[in-house]
Design a protein around this motif. Structure first.
Motif, PDB file in Angstrom:
ATOM      1  N   UNK A   1       0.860  -1.241   0.051  1.00 48.00           N
ATOM      2  CA  UNK A   1      -0.150  -0.103   0.008  1.00 48.00           C
ATOM      3  C   UNK A   1       1.004   1.316  -0.099  1.00 48.00           C
TER       4      UNK A   1
ATOM      5  N   UNK B   1      -0.178  11.918   2.549  1.00 46.64           N
ATOM      6  CA  UNK B   1      -0.591  12.513   3.696  1.00 46.64           C
ATOM      7  C   UNK B   1      -2.179  13.041   3.544  1.00 46.64           C
ATOM      8  N   UNK B   2      -2.584  12.749   5.046  1.00 43.31           N
ATOM      9  CA  UNK B   2      -3.952  12.999   5.308  1.00 43.31           C
ATOM     10  C   UNK B   2      -5.047  12.017   4.387  1.00 43.31           C
ATOM     11  N   UNK B   3      -4.517  10.791   3.867  1.00 41.93           N
ATOM     12  CA  UNK B   3      -5.265   9.927   3.282  1.00 41.93           C
ATOM     13  C   UNK B   3      -5.162   8.541   3.628  1.00 41.93           C
ATOM     14  N   UNK B   4      -5.982   7.782   3.031  1.00 39.68           N
ATOM     15  CA  UNK B   4      -5.851   6.288   3.615  1.00 39.68           C
ATOM     16  C   UNK B   4      -4.962   5.417   2.915  1.00 39.68           C
ATOM     17  N   UNK B   5      -5.100   4.169   3.011  1.00 37.43           N
ATOM     18  CA  UNK B   5      -4.010   3.401   2.264  1.00 37.43           C
ATOM     19  C   UNK B   5      -4.784   2.840   0.822  1.00 37.43           C
TER      20      UNK B   5
ATOM     21  N   UNK C   1      -5.298  -0.907  -6.853  1.00 41.38           N
ATOM     22  CA  UNK C   1      -6.014   0.210  -7.319  1.00 41.38           C
ATOM     23  C   UNK C   1      -4.865   1.248  -7.993  1.00 41.38           C
TER      24      UNK C   1
ATOM     25  N   UNK D   1     -10.826  11.839   0.491  1.00 43.40           N
ATOM     26  CA  UNK D   1     -10.480  13.292   0.021  1.00 43.40           C
ATOM     27  C   UNK D   1      -9.334  13.673   0.729  1.00 43.40           C
ATOM     28  N   UNK D   2      -8.948  15.006   0.701  1.00 42.08           N
ATOM     29  CA  UNK D   2      -7.445  15.277   1.058  1.00 42.08           C
ATOM     30  C   UNK D   2      -7.443  15.545   2.475  1.00 42.08           C
ATOM     31  N   UNK D   3      -8.715  15.769   3.253  1.00 43.32           N
ATOM     32  CA  UNK D   3      -8.501  16.280   4.502  1.00 43.32           C
ATOM     33  C   UNK D   3      -9.008  15.094   5.501  1.00 43.32           C
ATOM     34  N   UNK D   4      -8.307  14.815   6.445  1.00 44.02           N
ATOM     35  CA  UNK D   4      -8.419  13.800   7.526  1.00 44.02           C
ATOM     36  C   UNK D   4      -9.755  14.221   8.326  1.00 44.02           C
TER      37      UNK D   4
ATOM     38  N   UNK E   1      -3.899   3.123  13.367  1.00 48.26           N
ATOM     39  CA  UNK E   1      -2.531   3.392  13.158  1.00 48.26           C
ATOM     40  C   UNK E   1      -1.907   4.772  14.233  1.00 48.26           C
TER      41      UNK E   1
ATOM     42  N   UNK F   1      -8.829   3.388  10.731  1.00 44.22           N
ATOM     43  CA  UNK F   1      -9.227   3.383   9.214  1.00 44.22           C
ATOM     44  C   UNK F   1     -10.209   2.156   9.612  1.00 44.22           C
TER      45      UNK F   1
ATOM     46  N   UNK G   1     -10.305  -2.618   0.507  1.00 43.28           N
ATOM     47  CA  UNK G   1     -10.222  -1.317   0.368  1.00 43.28           C
ATOM     48  C   UNK G   1     -10.397  -0.468   1.517  1.00 43.28           C
ATOM     49  N   UNK G   2      -9.304   0.259   1.727  1.00 44.06           N
ATOM     50  CA  UNK G   2      -9.173   1.035   3.144  1.00 44.06           C
ATOM     51  C   UNK G   2     -10.106   2.479   2.915  1.00 44.06           C
ATOM     52  N   UNK G   3     -10.674   2.957   3.882  1.00 49.93           N
ATOM     53  CA  UNK G   3     -11.168   4.379   4.008  1.00 49.93           C
ATOM     54  C   UNK G   3     -10.134   5.087   4.265  1.00 49.93           C
ATOM     55  N   UNK G   4     -10.567   6.343   4.266  1.00 47.39           N
ATOM     56  CA  UNK G   4      -9.498   7.567   4.315  1.00 47.39           C
ATOM     57  C   UNK G   4      -9.028   7.770   5.699  1.00 47.39           C
TER      58      UNK G   4
END
Lengths: 115, 114
Positions: A35, A39-43, A59, B5-8, B38, B89, B103-106
């Motif tokens: 994976x 930054x700020x994103x998932x795997x 993916x 998206x870009x913002x956690x 994590x 996650x 598939x992982x979420x953000x």
């Protein structure tokens, strides 16, 4: 009990260089995966393998190659590094291939910067 | 809650309170759902999982709820502690011809205030 071991922990590359990120597990897991985490994103899944000799794309496979010659090792190759590949890379393994439960054990990650 | 998206997304709770972290998943055919934690500088660690034919599963201080009607998953942490501060996650796994795919979420960042 080592689990999933990734090397190196940190790496800086110049654009166009190639390198291999190493991943080894000592749990006799069939399933292994790579994976990337931005930054700020998932795997996001790059490539995965359900057993020795078998690999498949995830993916975001472009720019990366994998092979699985043994159960233990699953190296990830960057063919020609690009700044867009700057990320943290995680390798994971799991023992479940007969159903979809797939509880994965992760390495500590490799932080890669491409200049 | 979770979003792609870009913002956690961030959740801030007081120590001792209960935390609820939400996740929306996309594949109605997913067989398993898993929550990972994590901590900073580490890889994700398994917390709890739930199979698609269940709607609730409890662990030690954690409970996962699954609502397949609206494709929603939540993680409840009881009596949140400073050590619970991390990014959480959700992951959905489904079968495919090669075995299965996860598939992982953000992720959601949890801050626990002392």
């Amino acid at each position: 009990n080592a689990g999933v071991t990734q090397t190196p922990k940190f790496q800086v590359l110049k654009t166009g260089q190639s390198m291999t990120l190493q991943c080894a597990q000592d749990m006799n897991h069939e399933y292994m995966s790579w994976y990337r985490q931005d930054p700020g994103m998932g795997l996001r899944l790059i490539h995965y393998s359900v057993g020795a000799g078998i690999t498949d794309q995830g993916e975001v496979p472009n720019g990366y190659n994998v092979s699985r010659s043994t159960t233990e090792d699953f190296p990830l190759r960057l063919l020609s590094a690009a700044p867009s590949q700057t990320s943290v890379y995680f390798c994971a393994s799991s023992y479940s291939t007969s159903n979809a439960k797939n509880i994965q054990y992760f390495g500590a990650g490799t932080r890669l910067s491409v200049l | 809650g979770e979003s792609v998206g870009l913002h956690l997304p961030t959740l801030s709770v007081q120590e001792g309170d209960n935390s609820i972290i939400n996740c929306a998943y996309s594949n109605s055919a997913s067989d398993y759902f898993i929550w990972y934690k994590q901590e900073s500088g580490k890889g994700p660690q398994f917390i709890i999982d739930i199979r698609s034919n269940m709607d609730k599963r409890q662990g030690q201080r954690v409970t996962v709820l699954l609502n397949k009607t609206v494709k929603h998953l939540s993680l409840q942490i009881a009596a949140t502690q400073p050590g619970d501060s991390a990014v959480y996650f959700c992951a959905e796994t489904s079968r495919n011809t090669g075995g299965f795919k996860t598939i992982f979420g953000a992720g959601t960042r949890l801050f626990v205030k002392a």
